[in-house]
Design a protein around this motif. Sequence first.
Motif, mmCIF file in Angstrom:
data_model
loop_
_atom_site.group_PDB
_atom_site.id
_atom_site.type_symbol
_atom_site.label_atom_id
_atom_site.label_comp_id
_atom_site.label_asym_id
_atom_site.label_seq_id
_atom_site.Cartn_x
_atom_site.Cartn_y
_atom_site.Cartn_z
ATOM 1 N N LYS A 25 0.955 -1.097 0.040
ATOM 2 C CA LYS A 25 0.161 -0.024 -0.292
ATOM 3 C C LYS A 25 1.288 1.173 0.227
ATOM 4 O O LYS A 25 0.077 1.869 -0.346
ATOM 5 C CB LYS A 25 -0.260 -0.139 1.060
ATOM 6 N N GLU A 26 2.130 0.999 0.501
ATOM 7 C CA GLU A 26 2.565 2.465 0.623
ATOM 8 C C GLU A 26 3.299 2.726 -0.797
ATOM 9 O O GLU A 26 3.702 3.784 -0.555
ATOM 10 C CB GLU A 26 4.189 2.356 1.823
ATOM 11 N N GLY A 27 3.648 1.668 -1.696
ATOM 12 C CA GLY A 27 3.930 2.095 -2.477
ATOM 13 C C GLY A 27 2.775 2.074 -3.938
ATOM 14 O O GLY A 27 2.618 2.039 -4.972
ATOM 15 N N GLY A 28 1.668 2.356 -3.237
ATOM 16 C CA GLY A 28 0.802 2.380 -4.335
ATOM 17 C C GLY A 28 0.076 1.169 -4.902
ATOM 18 O O GLY A 28 -1.069 1.609 -5.355
ATOM 19 N N PHE A 29 0.568 -0.304 -4.046
ATOM 20 C CA PHE A 29 -0.813 -1.381 -4.951
ATOM 21 C C PHE A 29 -1.214 -1.525 -3.642
ATOM 22 O O PHE A 29 -1.386 -1.696 -2.555
ATOM 23 C CB PHE A 29 0.161 -2.416 -5.247
ATOM 24 N N CYS A 30 -2.747 -1.853 -4.232
ATOM 25 C CA CYS A 30 -3.712 -2.316 -3.197
ATOM 26 C C CYS A 30 -4.177 -3.815 -3.201
ATOM 27 O O CYS A 30 -5.311 -4.342 -2.274
ATOM 28 C CB CYS A 30 -4.744 -1.747 -3.339
ATOM 29 N N PHE A 31 -2.651 -4.335 -4.016
ATOM 30 C CA PHE A 31 -4.145 -5.988 -4.779
ATOM 31 C C PHE A 31 -3.817 -6.087 -3.656
ATOM 32 O O PHE A 31 -4.422 -7.778 -3.209
ATOM 33 C CB PHE A 31 -3.593 -6.741 -5.984
ATOM 34 N N ILE A 32 -2.500 -6.459 -2.619
ATOM 35 C CA ILE A 32 -2.230 -7.349 -2.217
ATOM 36 C C ILE A 32 -3.207 -7.762 -0.694
ATOM 37 O O ILE A 32 -4.304 -8.390 -0.383
ATOM 38 C CB ILE A 32 -0.966 -7.405 -0.960
ATOM 39 N N GLU A 33 -3.967 -6.489 -0.913
ATOM 40 C CA GLU A 33 -5.191 -5.743 0.707
ATOM 41 C C GLU A 33 -6.185 -6.708 -0.117
ATOM 42 O O GLU A 33 -6.701 -7.840 0.510
ATOM 43 C CB GLU A 33 -5.852 -4.541 1.183
ATOM 44 N N ARG A 34 -6.346 -6.630 -1.061
ATOM 45 C CA ARG A 34 -7.921 -6.977 -2.685
ATOM 46 C C ARG A 34 -7.723 -8.994 -2.167
ATOM 47 O O ARG A 34 -8.766 -9.569 -2.019
ATOM 48 C CB ARG A 34 -7.706 -6.423 -3.462
ATOM 49 N N LEU A 35 -5.985 -9.845 -2.111
ATOM 50 C CA LEU A 35 -5.418 -10.856 -2.227
ATOM 51 C C LEU A 35 -6.839 -10.951 -0.707
ATOM 52 O O LEU A 35 -7.910 -11.832 -0.854
ATOM 53 C CB LEU A 35 -4.300 -10.928 -2.028
ATOM 54 N N VAL A 36 -6.976 -10.652 -0.332
ATOM 55 C CA VAL A 36 -6.956 -10.915 1.626
ATOM 56 C C VAL A 36 -8.542 -10.887 1.483
ATOM 57 O O VAL A 36 -9.066 -11.639 2.196
ATOM 58 C CB VAL A 36 -6.268 -9.592 2.364
ATOM 59 N N ASN A 37 -9.342 -9.845 1.207
ATOM 60 C CA ASN A 37 -10.634 -9.288 1.293
ATOM 61 C C ASN A 37 -11.107 -10.925 0.500
ATOM 62 O O ASN A 37 -11.925 -11.215 1.023
ATOM 63 C CB ASN A 37 -10.601 -8.034 0.479
ATOM 64 N N ASP A 38 -10.887 -11.025 -0.859
ATOM 65 C CA ASP A 38 -11.604 -11.657 -1.606
ATOM 66 C C ASP A 38 -11.504 -13.153 -1.369
ATOM 67 O O ASP A 38 -12.444 -14.000 -0.894
ATOM 68 C CB ASP A 38 -10.602 -12.060 -3.283
ATOM 69 N N TYR A 39 -10.276 -13.611 -0.741
ATOM 70 C CA TYR A 39 -10.076 -14.782 0.128
ATOM 71 C C TYR A 39 -10.811 -14.845 1.328
ATOM 72 O O TYR A 39 -11.582 -15.932 1.522
ATOM 73 C CB TYR A 39 -9.069 -14.921 0.667
ATOM 74 N N LYS A 40 -11.229 -13.827 2.474
ATOM 75 C CA LYS A 40 -11.765 -14.341 3.513
ATOM 76 C C LYS A 40 -13.496 -14.096 3.429
ATOM 77 O O LYS A 40 -13.727 -15.125 2.742
ATOM 78 C CB LYS A 40 -11.729 -12.043 4.314
ATOM 79 N N ASN A 41 -14.235 -13.464 2.320
ATOM 80 C CA ASN A 41 -15.339 -13.594 1.204
ATOM 81 C C ASN A 41 -15.433 -14.677 0.568
ATOM 82 O O ASN A 41 -16.590 -14.977 0.090
ATOM 83 C CB ASN A 41 -15.489 -11.949 0.811
ATOM 84 N N GLY A 42 -14.561 -15.522 0.227
ATOM 85 C CA GLY A 42 -14.634 -16.671 -0.635
ATOM 86 C C GLY A 42 -14.864 -16.450 -1.952
ATOM 87 O O GLY A 42 -15.238 -17.163 -3.294
ATOM 88 N N THR A 43 -14.555 -14.835 -2.538
ATOM 89 C CA THR A 43 -14.484 -14.736 -4.269
ATOM 90 C C THR A 43 -13.723 -15.053 -5.087
ATOM 91 O O THR A 43 -13.246 -15.227 -5.928
ATOM 92 C CB THR A 43 -14.470 -12.628 -3.726
ATOM 93 N N ASN A 44 -11.890 -15.241 -4.190
ATOM 94 C CA ASN A 44 -11.410 -15.608 -4.942
ATOM 95 C C ASN A 44 -10.314 -17.117 -3.600
ATOM 96 O O ASN A 44 -9.368 -15.976 -3.415
ATOM 97 C CB ASN A 44 -9.995 -14.609 -5.172
ATOM 98 N N THR A 45 -10.124 -17.929 -3.954
ATOM 99 C CA THR A 45 -9.506 -18.907 -2.805
ATOM 100 C C THR A 45 -9.029 -19.897 -3.449
ATOM 101 O O THR A 45 -8.052 -20.915 -2.541
ATOM 102 C CB THR A 45 -10.448 -19.737 -1.932
ATOM 103 N N PHE A 46 -8.805 -19.262 -4.793
ATOM 104 C CA PHE A 46 -7.114 -20.223 -5.536
ATOM 105 C C PHE A 46 -7.741 -22.063 -5.772
ATOM 106 O O PHE A 46 -6.996 -22.776 -5.560
ATOM 107 C CB PHE A 46 -5.745 -19.381 -5.612
ATOM 108 N N ASN A 47 -8.526 -22.423 -5.694
ATOM 109 C CA ASN A 47 -9.330 -23.508 -5.501
ATOM 110 C C ASN A 47 -9.709 -24.446 -6.470
ATOM 111 O O ASN A 47 -9.810 -25.819 -6.418
ATOM 112 C CB ASN A 47 -10.248 -23.883 -3.875
ATOM 113 N N LYS A 48 -9.846 -23.791 -7.399
ATOM 114 C CA LYS A 48 -10.339 -23.978 -9.069
ATOM 115 C C LYS A 48 -9.675 -25.009 -9.391
ATOM 116 O O LYS A 48 -8.423 -25.407 -9.604
ATOM 117 C CB LYS A 48 -10.968 -23.065 -9.404
ATOM 118 N N LYS A 49 -10.070 -25.814 -10.534
ATOM 119 C CA LYS A 49 -8.701 -26.456 -11.220
ATOM 120 C C LYS A 49 -7.311 -26.113 -11.931
ATOM 121 O O LYS A 49 -8.436 -25.175 -12.654
ATOM 122 C CB LYS A 49 -9.689 -27.800 -12.263
#
Length: 151
Positions: A25-49
């Motif tokens: 985030k300090e570097g201007g990137f929000c995608f790691i925070e998005r990774l955690v949020n998507d994982y928590k809410n089940g949107t993306n858990t990297f579990n498909k084939k």
Amino acid sequence: MLDFKIEKITNLMTIDISHLIMESKEGGFCFIERLVNDYKNGTNTFNKKGEGLYGVFNDKGVLIAIGGMNIDPYSNDPEIGRLRRFYVLKEYRRKGIGRFLVNQILFAARRTFKKVVLHTDTDDGDWFYTSLGFSKSIGDPNFTHYIKLKI
């Protein structure tokens, strides 16, 4: 040579990732925070084939790099993967860790995907991915780089 190990992450919620979120985030990137949020809410858990989330851990067990592979959500082809949420802590960059992580992810992806795409909007990202054999995409708004995988 640095002492580190790579692992497939099966439950992101059990790993401290706060330092990656803060630095990115300090570097201007929000995608790691998005990774955690998507994982928590089940949107993306990297579990498909063919999907997976991988982490590199230093000798103290601290997560120093992360990256994942998804089925590309922008194409209608299940044989196209998308490299996502890739981040290496600044102090570990240019030491071969990112290269090692991408190569491990691509090795695993070969079982499922014929092609892997990604999006980067930085010159460093462009340099990094082309140095790994990715080609620049021309004219496709959904990805900036791609690589064809050999089976």
